[in-house]
Design a protein around this motif. Structure first.
Motif, PDB file in Angstrom:
ATOM      1  N   PRO A   5       0.826  -1.216   0.000  1.00  0.00           N
ATOM      2  CA  PRO A   5       0.000   0.000   0.000  1.00  0.00           C
ATOM      3  C   PRO A   5       0.855   1.258   0.000  1.00  0.00           C
ATOM      4  O   PRO A   5       2.064   1.206   0.206  1.00  0.00           O
ATOM      5  CB  PRO A   5      -0.766  -0.122   1.325  1.00  0.00           C
ATOM      6  N   THR A   6       0.204   2.364  -0.225  1.00  0.00           N
ATOM      7  CA  THR A   6       0.851   3.656  -0.057  1.00  0.00           C
ATOM      8  C   THR A   6       0.349   4.191   1.262  1.00  0.00           C
ATOM      9  O   THR A   6      -0.719   4.776   1.343  1.00  0.00           O
ATOM     10  CB  THR A   6       0.453   4.619  -1.183  1.00  0.00           C
ATOM     11  N   SER A   7       1.073   3.931   2.310  1.00  0.00           N
ATOM     12  CA  SER A   7       0.640   4.426   3.617  1.00  0.00           C
ATOM     13  C   SER A   7       1.820   4.488   4.572  1.00  0.00           C
ATOM     14  O   SER A   7       2.830   3.835   4.378  1.00  0.00           O
ATOM     15  CB  SER A   7      -0.447   3.528   4.203  1.00  0.00           C
ATOM     16  N   ASP A   8       1.638   5.300   5.592  1.00  0.00           N
ATOM     17  CA  ASP A   8       2.614   5.370   6.661  1.00  0.00           C
ATOM     18  C   ASP A   8       1.928   4.898   7.947  1.00  0.00           C
ATOM     19  O   ASP A   8       0.826   4.375   7.909  1.00  0.00           O
ATOM     20  CB  ASP A   8       3.192   6.783   6.795  1.00  0.00           C
ATOM     21  N   TYR A   9       2.575   5.096   9.063  1.00  0.00           N
ATOM     22  CA  TYR A   9       2.031   4.623  10.336  1.00  0.00           C
ATOM     23  C   TYR A   9       0.709   5.285  10.701  1.00  0.00           C
ATOM     24  O   TYR A   9      -0.072   4.751  11.475  1.00  0.00           O
ATOM     25  CB  TYR A   9       3.034   4.853  11.471  1.00  0.00           C
ATOM     26  N   HIS A  10       0.450   6.476  10.139  1.00  0.00           N
ATOM     27  CA  HIS A  10      -0.746   7.237  10.484  1.00  0.00           C
ATOM     28  C   HIS A  10      -1.771   7.257   9.352  1.00  0.00           C
ATOM     29  O   HIS A  10      -2.767   7.960   9.429  1.00  0.00           O
ATOM     30  CB  HIS A  10      -0.362   8.677  10.854  1.00  0.00           C
ATOM     31  N   ASP A  11      -1.496   6.502   8.298  1.00  0.00           N
ATOM     32  CA  ASP A  11      -2.362   6.451   7.118  1.00  0.00           C
ATOM     33  C   ASP A  11      -2.580   7.848   6.527  1.00  0.00           C
ATOM     34  O   ASP A  11      -3.686   8.216   6.157  1.00  0.00           O
ATOM     35  CB  ASP A  11      -3.690   5.778   7.450  1.00  0.00           C
ATOM     36  N   SER A  12      -1.500   8.613   6.462  1.00  0.00           N
ATOM     37  CA  SER A  12      -1.553   9.966   5.909  1.00  0.00           C
ATOM     38  C   SER A  12      -1.802   9.923   4.407  1.00  0.00           C
ATOM     39  O   SER A  12      -1.463   8.956   3.732  1.00  0.00           O
ATOM     40  CB  SER A  12      -0.226  10.687   6.158  1.00  0.00           C
ATOM     41  N   GLU A  13      -2.386  10.989   3.880  1.00  0.00           N
ATOM     42  CA  GLU A  13      -2.650  11.046   2.443  1.00  0.00           C
ATOM     43  C   GLU A  13      -1.354  11.140   1.648  1.00  0.00           C
ATOM     44  O   GLU A  13      -1.192  10.498   0.620  1.00  0.00           O
ATOM     45  CB  GLU A  13      -3.542  12.238   2.101  1.00  0.00           C
TER      46      GLU A  13
ATOM     47  N   VAL B 188       2.780  10.667   1.864  1.00  0.00           N
ATOM     48  CA  VAL B 188       3.778  10.013   2.707  1.00  0.00           C
ATOM     49  C   VAL B 188       5.176  10.477   2.331  1.00  0.00           C
ATOM     50  O   VAL B 188       5.427  10.924   1.220  1.00  0.00           O
ATOM     51  CB  VAL B 188       3.676   8.467   2.594  1.00  0.00           C
TER      52      VAL B 188
ATOM     53  N   ALA C 180      -1.776   7.957  -4.173  1.00  0.00           N
ATOM     54  CA  ALA C 180      -2.644   6.920  -3.617  1.00  0.00           C
ATOM     55  C   ALA C 180      -2.617   5.687  -4.515  1.00  0.00           C
ATOM     56  O   ALA C 180      -2.502   5.784  -5.725  1.00  0.00           O
ATOM     57  CB  ALA C 180      -4.071   7.428  -3.492  1.00  0.00           C
TER      58      ALA C 180
ATOM     59  N   THR D 272      -2.468   0.949  -4.364  1.00  0.00           N
ATOM     60  CA  THR D 272      -1.951  -0.270  -3.755  1.00  0.00           C
ATOM     61  C   THR D 272      -1.406  -1.156  -4.859  1.00  0.00           C
ATOM     62  O   THR D 272      -2.087  -1.401  -5.845  1.00  0.00           O
ATOM     63  CB  THR D 272      -3.064  -1.022  -2.991  1.00  0.00           C
TER      64      THR D 272
END
Length: 86
Positions: free
Chosen positions: A27-35, A37, A54, A56
């Protein structure tokens, strides 16, 4: 797809086979699920070259499936243009 990305996917698939993984989601995400990264979390870009904010990446063990990127509507034009340049 560049030779470097193909090599990265090939190496990932080899690791998947060694560890009996059939499908790998990136996925495209960080620990905080920020828009948006930081570059540290841009693993999807590393394996696919897709630069959108955005999406996956789904990597399967079969070459026929290759990889696919889930994306929002705003990236359709960008992805089509990149495909046409190949």
């Amino acid at each position: 797809m560049t030779a470097m990305i193909e090599e990265r996917l090939c190496n990932l698939r080899k690791s998947m086979q060694r560890t009996a993984i059939n499908c790998y989601l990136i996925p495209t995400s960080d620990y905080h699920d920020s828009e948006y990264v930081s570059s540290f979390f841009m693993v999807r870009k590393y394996f696919s070259g897709f630069t959108g904010s955005a999406g996956t990446l789904v990597v399967t063990e079969e070459e026929v499936a290759q990889n696919s990127v889930s994306y929002t509507g705003k990236y359709i034009k960008d992805m089509l243009q990149k495909e046409l340049r190949k």
